[in-house]
Design a protein around this motif. Structure first.
Motif, mmCIF file in Angstrom:
data_model
loop_
_atom_site.group_PDB
_atom_site.id
_atom_site.type_symbol
_atom_site.label_atom_id
_atom_site.label_comp_id
_atom_site.label_asym_id
_atom_site.label_seq_id
_atom_site.Cartn_x
_atom_site.Cartn_y
_atom_site.Cartn_z
ATOM 1 N N ARG A 1 53.216 21.295 -15.401
ATOM 2 C CA ARG A 1 53.472 21.674 -16.791
ATOM 3 C C ARG A 1 53.642 20.450 -17.680
ATOM 4 N NH1 ARG A 1 57.962 26.307 -16.046
ATOM 5 N NH2 ARG A 1 58.718 24.724 -14.627
ATOM 6 N N GLU A 2 54.180 19.398 -17.128
ATOM 7 C CA GLU A 2 54.375 18.170 -17.897
ATOM 8 C C GLU A 2 53.247 17.203 -17.589
ATOM 9 O OE1 GLU A 2 58.223 16.591 -17.066
ATOM 10 O OE2 GLU A 2 59.237 18.434 -17.640
ATOM 11 N N LEU B 1 49.424 23.006 -21.801
ATOM 12 C CA LEU B 1 50.636 23.779 -21.540
ATOM 13 C C LEU B 1 50.340 25.279 -21.555
ATOM 14 C CD1 LEU B 1 53.185 21.733 -23.668
ATOM 15 C CD2 LEU B 1 52.943 21.740 -21.180
#
Length: 86
Positions: free
Chosen positions: A55-56, A71
């Motif tokens: 996600r990051e 994202l």
């Protein structure tokens, strides 16, 4: 660009199962396709954990792409995992 017809969670889980089972990776089965078909669901939680980690985006990923799109794509795969228990 090719678009997969199988969800991201299943594809990641199948890769993890294949790495464990196939003699092309860390396993000892020269014909692991049926074993992977039977086992991939056991790797589903690992696949979800991998996607949650992604996600990051890292600095290089951010440099070349649209983080907001990334994202949303990762979240869509995670949302699909919640509605489709495999």
């Amino acid at each position: 660009m090719d678009i997969a017809t199988t969800g991201a969670i299943e594809r990641i889980a199948r890769v993890l199962a294949g790495r464990r089972l196939s003699d092309n990776a860390d396993g000892d089965n020269p014909h692991a396709a049926d074993a992977v078909d039977a086992a991939w669901r056991s790797y589903r939680d690992d696949a979800i954990a991998i996607l949650k980690t992604l996600r990051e985006p890292d600095v290089e990923m951010e440099r070349v792409g649209d983080v907001a799109v990334w994202l949303r794509m990762i979240q869509a795969a995670l949302d699909q995992a919640e509605t489709d228990p495999g």
